[in-house]
Scaffold this active site. Sequence first.
Site, PDB file in Angstrom:
ATOM      1  CG  PHE A   1      -1.985   0.981   1.241  1.00 41.05           C
ATOM      2  CD1 PHE A   1      -3.119   0.778   0.474  1.00 41.05           C
ATOM      3  CD2 PHE A   1      -1.903   2.126   2.011  1.00 41.05           C
ATOM      4  CE1 PHE A   1      -4.160   1.714   0.471  1.00 41.05           C
ATOM      5  CE2 PHE A   1      -2.931   3.066   2.013  1.00 41.05           C
ATOM      6  CZ  PHE A   1      -4.058   2.855   1.234  1.00 41.05           C
TER       7      PHE A   1
ATOM      8  CG  ASP B   1       0.177  -3.014   6.941  1.00 44.89           C
ATOM      9  OD1 ASP B   1      -0.909  -3.439   7.392  1.00 44.89           O
ATOM     10  OD2 ASP B   1       0.362  -1.842   6.577  1.00 44.89           O
TER      11      ASP B   1
ATOM     12  CE1 TYR C   1      -9.286   1.765   7.339  1.00 45.94           C
ATOM     13  CE2 TYR C   1      -8.240   2.627   9.317  1.00 45.94           C
ATOM     14  CZ  TYR C   1      -8.198   2.352   7.957  1.00 45.94           C
ATOM     15  OH  TYR C   1      -7.081   2.660   7.245  1.00 45.94           O
ATOM     16  CE  LYS C   2      -7.790  -0.811   5.093  1.00 48.07           C
ATOM     17  NZ  LYS C   2      -6.342  -0.773   4.879  1.00 48.07           N
TER      18      LYS C   2
ATOM     19  NE  ARG D   1     -10.378  -3.273  -2.487  1.00 47.26           N
ATOM     20  CZ  ARG D   1      -9.736  -2.586  -1.551  1.00 47.26           C
ATOM     21  NH1 ARG D   1      -8.522  -2.949  -1.168  1.00 47.26           N
ATOM     22  NH2 ARG D   1     -10.268  -1.518  -0.999  1.00 47.26           N
TER      23      ARG D   1
HETATM   24  C1  LIG Z   1      -5.757   0.585   4.704  1.00 46.41           C
HETATM   25  C2  LIG Z   1      -4.270   0.561   4.725  1.00 46.41           C
HETATM   26  C3  LIG Z   1      -3.541   1.638   5.240  1.00 46.41           C
HETATM   27  C4  LIG Z   1      -4.232   2.895   5.704  1.00 46.41           C
HETATM   28  O1  LIG Z   1      -3.510   3.578   6.662  1.00 46.41           O
HETATM   29  P1  LIG Z   1      -4.241   4.669   7.584  1.00 46.41           P
HETATM   30  O2  LIG Z   1      -3.143   5.378   8.241  1.00 46.41           O
HETATM   31  O3  LIG Z   1      -5.141   3.921   8.510  1.00 46.41           O
HETATM   32  O4  LIG Z   1      -5.060   5.555   6.671  1.00 46.41           O
HETATM   33  C5  LIG Z   1      -2.157   1.521   5.308  1.00 46.41           C
HETATM   34  N1  LIG Z   1      -1.531   0.399   4.871  1.00 46.41           N
HETATM   35  C6  LIG Z   1      -2.210  -0.642   4.339  1.00 46.41           C
HETATM   36  C7  LIG Z   1      -1.475  -1.849   3.871  1.00 46.41           C
HETATM   37  C8  LIG Z   1      -3.595  -0.580   4.232  1.00 46.41           C
HETATM   38  O5  LIG Z   1      -4.276  -1.594   3.689  1.00 46.41           O
END
Ligand SMILES: *Cc1c(COP(=O)(O)O)cnc(C)c1O
Length: 397
Positions: free
Chosen positions: A113, A184, A209-210, A356
């Site tokens: 990400f 992660d 939150y996911k 997705r």
């Molecule tokens: C959703 C996601 C994020 C989002 O980070 P936030 O700081 O919560 O906005 C970061 N890394 C990955 C791999 C994600 O899937």
Amino acid sequence: MTDFARTKAQFDLPDGMIYLDGNSLGPLPTAAKARVAQTVAGEWGQMLITGWNKAGWMAQPTALGDRIGRLIGAAPGHVVLGDTLSVKVYQALAAAVDLVPNRKVILTDNGNFPSDIYMAEGLIKSLDRGHELRVIAPEDIADAITPEVAVVMLTQVDYRTGRMHNMKALTAKAHSVGAGTVWDLAHSAGALPVDVAGCKADFAVGCTYKYLNGGPGAPAFIYVAPHHIGTCQPALSGWLGHEAPFAFDLDYRPGTGIERMRVGTPPVLQMAALEAALDIWDKVDMHALRAASVALSEQFITGIEAVCPMLALASPRDPAQRGSQVSFRFDQGYAAMQACIARGLIGDFRAPDIMRFGFTPLFIDAGDVDRAISIVADVMQNRLWDDPIYQTRAAVT
Ligand SMILES: *Cc1c(COP(=O)(O)O)cnc(C)c1O
């Protein structure tokens, strides 16, 4: 065994909506409404400042961290909540890099990400000690773990395609050359069984939150392996990570346990919502969840491929190589997803061409998947996406 009809009944889902986007933002646990209202009116309203002690607000980041720990294979006392995932990535990576001071390479993959990559770039800049961020193809990671690597920083499940890294094997490979690991778990926690302790992961981070359904803006979590907790140095040395925050010393001394990964004041209202979500998770068997997730994903892939030859599977075909999401490529994927959303099927779009769909057995069942397949079939076979109203992109896709 987990009764998924029962868990489904514990969510407030809009009538007629098929929500295949719990991988981006989990739905509202019905009990969260009363739980948050009680925290607002009964705790904040009535207790005011005394709520930190009386309502246990200050202990929530570790108390809820322990409950998340069960879902990711961490023993109590090794997970704490706070901040956002991007901040936790920075914190974990800074600590991991610090443990291998003579090496300069941080290894990651180009499916990661972007925020994780941006945070690593920012850390490298502020450290200014000549670190290099090496970003390579996911399939080349194992071979690229060489003795010059300080830290392997990976997202276990690719946010676009659902492709899953072998956490145990890659962690073992990293350790065999003396490198550390930061995992992660954004698309793993609550999506499949994770065993951070069994995999010997050094650090892990994720969001709530996911898949965990903590609500928009819910705090992130960080895990630190037992043998690093007493030695790792917090780069974000905020007062609540101090050994004695209320001594108000002018010198920072890290807290003794996972508390040292706390930074500042925790988000109490968000944690109230997350607490209601974890009441559901506490009773879920993660292996039963995984079996249900694989069954739903397989049903979807088989159903879509039978009726939509224009969609190309972007996710690994082997369920053992996938997380809990399924993606298809289509040139007009954005418009096609908008047409699905207009018909009550919520998925999302990731540039350049990925449609997705997330499978979350807590509130999605086989009947939902059948209905989702017929909506996608209608949109694709009848070219319903080919309408100017579906072409304009919103800020959040
Ligand atoms: C959703 C996601 C994020 C989002 O980070 P936030 O700081 O919560 O906005 C970061 N890394 C990955 C791999 C994600 O899937």
